[in-house]
Scaffold this motif. Structure first.
Motif, short mmCIF file in Angstrom:
data_model
loop_
_atom_site.label_atom_id
_atom_site.label_comp_id
_atom_site.label_asym_id
_atom_site.label_seq_id
_atom_site.Cartn_x
_atom_site.Cartn_y
_atom_site.Cartn_z
N LYS A 16 0.79 -1.23 0.00
CA LYS A 16 0.00 0.00 0.00
C LYS A 16 0.82 1.29 0.00
CE LYS A 16 -4.07 -2.07 2.07
NZ LYS A 16 -5.10 -1.95 3.08
N SER A 17 2.14 1.20 0.06
CA SER A 17 2.99 2.40 -0.08
C SER A 17 3.37 2.55 -1.54
CB SER A 17 4.27 2.28 0.75
OG SER A 17 4.02 2.48 2.12
N ARG A 18 3.32 3.79 -2.04
CA ARG A 18 3.72 4.09 -3.42
C ARG A 18 5.15 4.61 -3.40
NH1 ARG A 18 0.08 8.54 -5.44
NH2 ARG A 18 1.39 8.38 -7.29
N PHE A 19 5.98 4.08 -4.29
CA PHE A 19 7.36 4.53 -4.46
C PHE A 19 7.50 4.99 -5.90
CE2 PHE A 19 7.37 1.56 -0.98
CZ PHE A 19 8.29 2.07 -0.08
N ILE A 20 7.71 6.30 -6.08
CA ILE A 20 7.85 6.88 -7.41
C ILE A 20 9.33 7.24 -7.61
CG2 ILE A 20 7.12 8.73 -8.96
CD1 ILE A 20 4.65 9.01 -6.97
N ALA A 21 9.97 6.52 -8.50
CA ALA A 21 11.40 6.76 -8.76
C ALA A 21 11.55 7.69 -9.95
CB ALA A 21 12.11 5.44 -9.03
N VAL A 22 12.34 8.74 -9.76
CA VAL A 22 12.63 9.71 -10.82
C VAL A 22 14.14 9.73 -11.01
CG1 VAL A 22 12.40 12.10 -11.58
CG2 VAL A 22 10.66 11.10 -10.08
N LEU A 23 14.60 9.44 -12.21
CA LEU A 23 16.03 9.50 -12.54
C LEU A 23 16.23 10.59 -13.57
CD1 LEU A 23 16.81 5.70 -13.01
CD2 LEU A 23 16.91 7.06 -10.92
N LEU A 24 17.21 11.47 -13.30
CA LEU A 24 17.46 12.59 -14.21
C LEU A 24 18.95 12.72 -14.50
CD1 LEU A 24 15.64 13.99 -11.55
CD2 LEU A 24 15.09 15.33 -13.51
N PRO A 25 19.31 13.05 -15.74
CA PRO A 25 20.70 13.40 -16.01
C PRO A 25 20.98 14.80 -15.47
CG PRO A 25 19.39 13.54 -18.03
CD PRO A 25 18.48 13.06 -16.94
N VAL A 26 22.06 14.96 -14.73
CA VAL A 26 22.43 16.28 -14.18
C VAL A 26 23.92 16.50 -14.37
CG1 VAL A 26 20.57 16.41 -12.47
CG2 VAL A 26 22.73 15.34 -11.86
N GLU A 27 24.31 17.78 -14.33
CA GLU A 27 25.71 18.13 -14.51
C GLU A 27 26.35 18.75 -13.29
OE1 GLU A 27 26.09 20.52 -18.01
OE2 GLU A 27 25.04 19.07 -19.26
N GLN A 31 22.23 22.08 -10.08
CA GLN A 31 21.15 21.61 -10.94
C GLN A 31 20.35 20.52 -10.22
OE1 GLN A 31 22.36 19.66 -14.57
NE2 GLN A 31 20.27 19.52 -15.34
N ALA A 32 21.04 19.61 -9.53
CA ALA A 32 20.36 18.52 -8.81
C ALA A 32 19.44 19.08 -7.73
CB ALA A 32 21.39 17.57 -8.21
N LEU A 36 15.48 18.56 -7.45
CA LEU A 36 14.88 17.98 -6.24
C LEU A 36 13.76 18.89 -5.72
CD1 LEU A 36 14.76 15.84 -4.03
CD2 LEU A 36 16.66 17.01 -2.90
N ALA A 37 13.97 20.19 -5.75
CA ALA A 37 12.92 21.13 -5.32
C ALA A 37 11.70 21.03 -6.23
CB ALA A 37 13.47 22.56 -5.32
N ALA A 38 11.92 20.87 -7.52
CA ALA A 38 10.81 20.73 -8.47
C ALA A 38 10.04 19.43 -8.21
CB ALA A 38 11.32 20.78 -9.91
N ILE A 39 10.74 18.37 -7.87
CA ILE A 39 10.09 17.09 -7.57
C ILE A 39 9.24 17.22 -6.31
CG2 ILE A 39 10.56 14.72 -6.77
CD1 ILE A 39 12.93 14.77 -8.85
N ARG A 40 9.77 17.94 -5.32
CA ARG A 40 8.98 18.17 -4.09
C ARG A 40 7.70 18.96 -4.40
NH1 ARG A 40 11.52 17.49 0.98
NH2 ARG A 40 13.67 16.78 0.80
N TYR A 49 11.29 12.08 0.33
CA TYR A 49 11.92 12.37 -0.96
C TYR A 49 13.39 11.96 -0.84
CZ TYR A 49 7.85 15.44 -1.21
OH TYR A 49 6.57 15.95 -1.18
N CYS A 50 13.66 10.68 -0.93
CA CYS A 50 15.02 10.17 -0.74
C CYS A 50 15.80 10.39 -2.04
CB CYS A 50 14.98 8.70 -0.37
SG CYS A 50 14.02 8.44 1.14
N ALA A 51 17.05 10.85 -1.90
CA ALA A 51 17.79 11.27 -3.10
C ALA A 51 19.24 10.79 -3.07
CB ALA A 51 17.77 12.79 -3.21
#
Length: 195
Positions: A16-27, A31-32, A36-40, A49-51
């Motif tokens: 019943k817990s949802r885990f949404i994984a987002v992977l992004l290329p960063v430089e 930028q990261a 992360l702020a945009a994902i929040r 929001y584990c990163a």
């Protein structure tokens, strides 16, 4: 080594817990942190929001309130095992009311990142070595032409007693490429590492 071609998102549900994984290329870390702020903002009512950031000599592991070592470290291990760099991985968790325990959390965060990686397109990353090449002024055009024919981008020039051109050579074959350039220039080439 590999890097992501584009952002990838995957979702898994575990007890019943949802885990949404987002992977992004960063430089960069900056930028990261913006990403992360945009994902929040995108998922404002999530619990965690584990990163993990792996970028050009910089890293970050953030469990964001989960028990230490149960979120970011497993995410990090997946990325390192797949040899991925220049990446920000964020797993957004919506708590479903059932505690998973430490082992369950490790499996859940690992599974979420693996699910996103299954959707990702990875590009091989080639390490490059920056060099400065010097020739007499009369040979500048010939050196530029040789670089162009060999697929080497000229990244800058400096004019002093000689012309200095900056180039990037593939790290695994830089000596052979440099020898080929020297042959094309009939030995009239000086090379030094770009500091």
């Amino acid at each position: 080594m590999f890097q992501l071609q584009a952002r990838t998102v995957a979702e898994v549900e575990i007890r019943k817990s949802r885990f949404i994984a987002v992977l992004l290329p960063v430089e960069s870390r900056e930028q990261a942190l913006r990403e992360l702020a945009a994902i929040r903002q995108r998922w404002p009512d999530a619990r965690h929001y584990c990163a993990v950031l792996l970028c050009d000599g910089d890293s970050m592991l953030d469990d964001d309130g989960e028990p230490s070592g149960t979120a970011a470290k497993p995410m990090y291990n997946v990325l390192r095992h797949k040899d991925i760099v220049n990446v920000l991985a964020v797993v957004v968790r919506y708590f479903g009311g059932i505690k998973l325990g430490a082992g369950g959390l490790v499996r859940a965060y690992t599974q979420a990142v693996n699910a996103a990686l299954a959707e990702a397109r990875l590009l091989p990353l080639r390490r490059m070595r920056r060099m400065q090449l010097a020739v007499d002024f009369a040979d500048e055009a010939r050196l530029r032409h040789a670089c162009r024919e060999m697929g080497l981008a000229v990244s800058g020039q400096r004019y002093a007693e000689r012309v200095w051109l900056g180039v990037e050579l593939p790290d695994d074959e830089w000596q052979a490429r440099l020898a080929e350039l020297a042959d094309r220039m009939a030995g009239a080439l000086e090379a030094k590492p770009d500091d």
